[in-house]
Design an enzyme around this catalytic site. Structure first.
Site, mmCIF file in Angstrom:
data_model
loop_
_atom_site.group_PDB
_atom_site.id
_atom_site.type_symbol
_atom_site.label_atom_id
_atom_site.label_comp_id
_atom_site.label_asym_id
_atom_site.label_seq_id
_atom_site.Cartn_x
_atom_site.Cartn_y
_atom_site.Cartn_z
ATOM 1 N N CYS A 167 -0.783 4.339 2.334
ATOM 2 C CA CYS A 167 -0.857 4.213 3.802
ATOM 3 C C CYS A 167 -0.432 2.809 4.199
ATOM 4 O O CYS A 167 0.729 2.469 4.026
ATOM 5 C CB CYS A 167 -2.230 4.595 4.335
ATOM 6 S SG CYS A 167 -3.640 3.832 3.533
ATOM 7 N N SER A 168 -1.348 1.990 4.695
ATOM 8 C CA SER A 168 -0.958 0.652 5.140
ATOM 9 C C SER A 168 -2.143 -0.298 5.045
ATOM 10 O O SER A 168 -2.356 -1.100 5.938
ATOM 11 C CB SER A 168 -0.445 0.711 6.579
ATOM 12 O OG SER A 168 -1.417 1.323 7.401
ATOM 13 N N CYS A 169 -2.924 -0.205 3.961
ATOM 14 C CA CYS A 169 -4.053 -1.111 3.755
ATOM 15 C C CYS A 169 -3.559 -2.554 3.830
ATOM 16 O O CYS A 169 -2.550 -2.898 3.194
ATOM 17 C CB CYS A 169 -4.701 -0.857 2.399
ATOM 18 S SG CYS A 169 -5.437 0.774 2.259
ATOM 19 N N CYS B 161 0.874 -1.176 0.000
ATOM 20 C CA CYS B 161 0.000 0.000 0.000
ATOM 21 C C CYS B 161 0.906 1.220 0.000
ATOM 22 O O CYS B 161 1.577 1.497 0.986
ATOM 23 C CB CYS B 161 -0.906 0.019 1.233
ATOM 24 S SG CYS B 161 -1.899 1.530 1.337
#
Lengths: 111, 225, 106
Positions: free
Chosen positions: B132-134, B129
């Site tokens: 962000c940090s999906c 991702c």
């Protein structure tokens, strides 16, 4: 140099910017208890749509590039949550000021 | 705030790696009984204010922590192995990840859509991702720090093969690498290939091969481990 | 009975080539810079969803729009890409970011 790129290009948007010299730090660690509580807090705020996940993301991006570069992952989350709860009128600045001082005092700290 | 109150509780991740760290020595979490950092104080304060106002109940946070603690790569591994052993489940999993998870009693608590990326002898998937940090938290738990790090997020879309090599994963030229930049509404899990030589393995033995990293796509299941 | 999607059908179909817009929102976006202006192929119609760029400003319901999985060869994304021509990148894009390919006028 124009500053418009600071507005147009958010600091979290980093795909393709890294170089091969930036090796990946592969290690494991458990979250600190406060980090996990912070995660759970934001999940619950999303369930109630008080602060949804996408708002929280926006909040972690809109803290300026200096904070974006220096704060850790969950530090950004709690700052984002604080700002959003203030913007939505759920909390007031003074409530946060008074409460953080009170919590600090429990640990014999002064902010 | 004093300096030593700041460091141990920050949980700094790869977004902001302090320079000069010896990464090989970094595996042990530092257990300090130090005073909370400013950010921990802020977390406690926000939570207490919301509770006092009746906006949240403390048990909601506790329950969510239990939900987070109940999720780990073991759940994803069960799904992968069931797909390896049961072709009908495999097609249901690829068709509709949410339904296939829920069929095994795994709730997708965050209301995201799970898409399963099927590796084949000619195709290897890897997930990142960049914004962000999906991450598929309901089936893999919370992501490791490196997944959230600036280095992984900034490099994987541009040089996936070099990144995979840093994880010890070498993908031959004749195998297509597909990078999945997970940035919106879907969450992804890689369905890795069942390694050769596991024909006599039972489900439990197979699950042990399906590590978190094989479902992110930075590693391959291997019987040599 | 007709559903809402019958009145708002998806504009693009799987296999079609489209262009990701070169545009610059303020405040929040879910289309990374490295994808802007790229020609991509629709690989999957993912249905309809609230656009996260609106959700980020507190719109929790209504106004769902089509979004797609799109793919692009890595060698088209990065000039110095180190890998075979078959390597791909896939990403989800909402319909408001997609434009039909403009035919050359000359």
């Amino acid at each position: 140099m124009s500053t418009e790129n600071l507005v147009k290009h958010l600091p979290n948007d980093i795909g393709g910017t890294g170089s091969s010299d930036d090796k990946i730090h592969i290690f494991e660690r458990d979250l600190y208890p406060w980090e996990k509580r912070c995660h759970a807090l934001l999940d619950v705020l999303d369930y109630h749509k008080i602060v949804n996940t996408e708002e929280k993301r926006r909040g972690t991006e809109n803290i300026g590039s200096e904070m974006a570069g220096k704060l850790s992952y969950y530090e950004k989350w709690i700052v984002s949550a604080s700002n959003l709860l203030l913007q939505k009128g759920v909390l007031t600045p003074d409530e946060i000021a008074v409460k953080t001082a009170e919590v600090a005092k429990r640990y014999n700290l002064v902010l | 705030m004093s300096e030593n109150a700041h460091n141990p509780h920050t949980g700094r991740d790869g977004d902001n790696h302090p320079e000069g760290h010896d990464h090989a020595e970094e595996h042990e979490p530092i257990i300090h009984e130090a005073a909370p950092s400013y950010y921990e104080i802020l977390e406690i304060s926000i939570r207490e204010l919301l509770t006092e106002k009746g906006i949240l109940r403390p048990e909601e946070i506790r329950r969510q922590i239990e939900v987070l603690d109940s999720r780990s790569p073991a759940l994803g591994a069960k799904m992968v192995v069931k797909a390896w052993l049961d072709p009908a489940y495999r097609s249901r999993l690829v068709q509709n990840g949410n339904a296939a998870a829920e069929e095994m009693g795994i709730s997708i608590y965050d209301n995201t859509k799970l898409t399963v990326l099927e590796n084949t002898p000619g195709v290897h998937h890897v997930i990142v991702c960049t914004l962000c940090s999906c991450y598929p938290r309901p089936i893999l738990g919370l992501p490791p720090d490196w997944y959230k790090s600036k280095e992984y997020r900034s490099r994987t879309v541009r040089e996936p093969r070099a990144v995979l090599a840093e994880f010890g994963t070498l993908i031959p030229e004749e195998v297509q690498v597909i990078v999945q930049d997970s940035t919106a509404s879907e969450r992804y899990m890689v369905l890795p290939l069942r390694p050769a030589g596991t024909e006599n393995f039972n489900a439990e033995e197979l699950e042990a091969l399906v590590t978190r990293d094989t479902m992110i796509g930075v590693a391959l299941p291997s019987i040599s481990n | 009975m007709k559903s809402a999607t019958d009145y708002n059908p998806a504009t693009y179909t799987v296999g079609e080539q489209v262009r990701i817009a070169m545009k610059f929102p303020v405040g929040h976006y879910r289309v990374p810079m490295y994808m802007r202006g790229r020609t991509v192929t629709i690989s999957k119609n993912l249905g309809r969803h609230i656009n996260p760029e609106e959700e980020a400003f507190g719109r929790n319901a209504g106004n769902e729009s089509w979004y797609y999985m799109v793919r692009i060869p890595q060698t088209e994304l990065w000039q110095e890409y180190n890998g075979p021509d078959t390597d791909m990148l896939e990403i989800e894009i909402f319909e408001n970011w997609l434009e039909p390919i403009k035919k050359d006028i000359t």
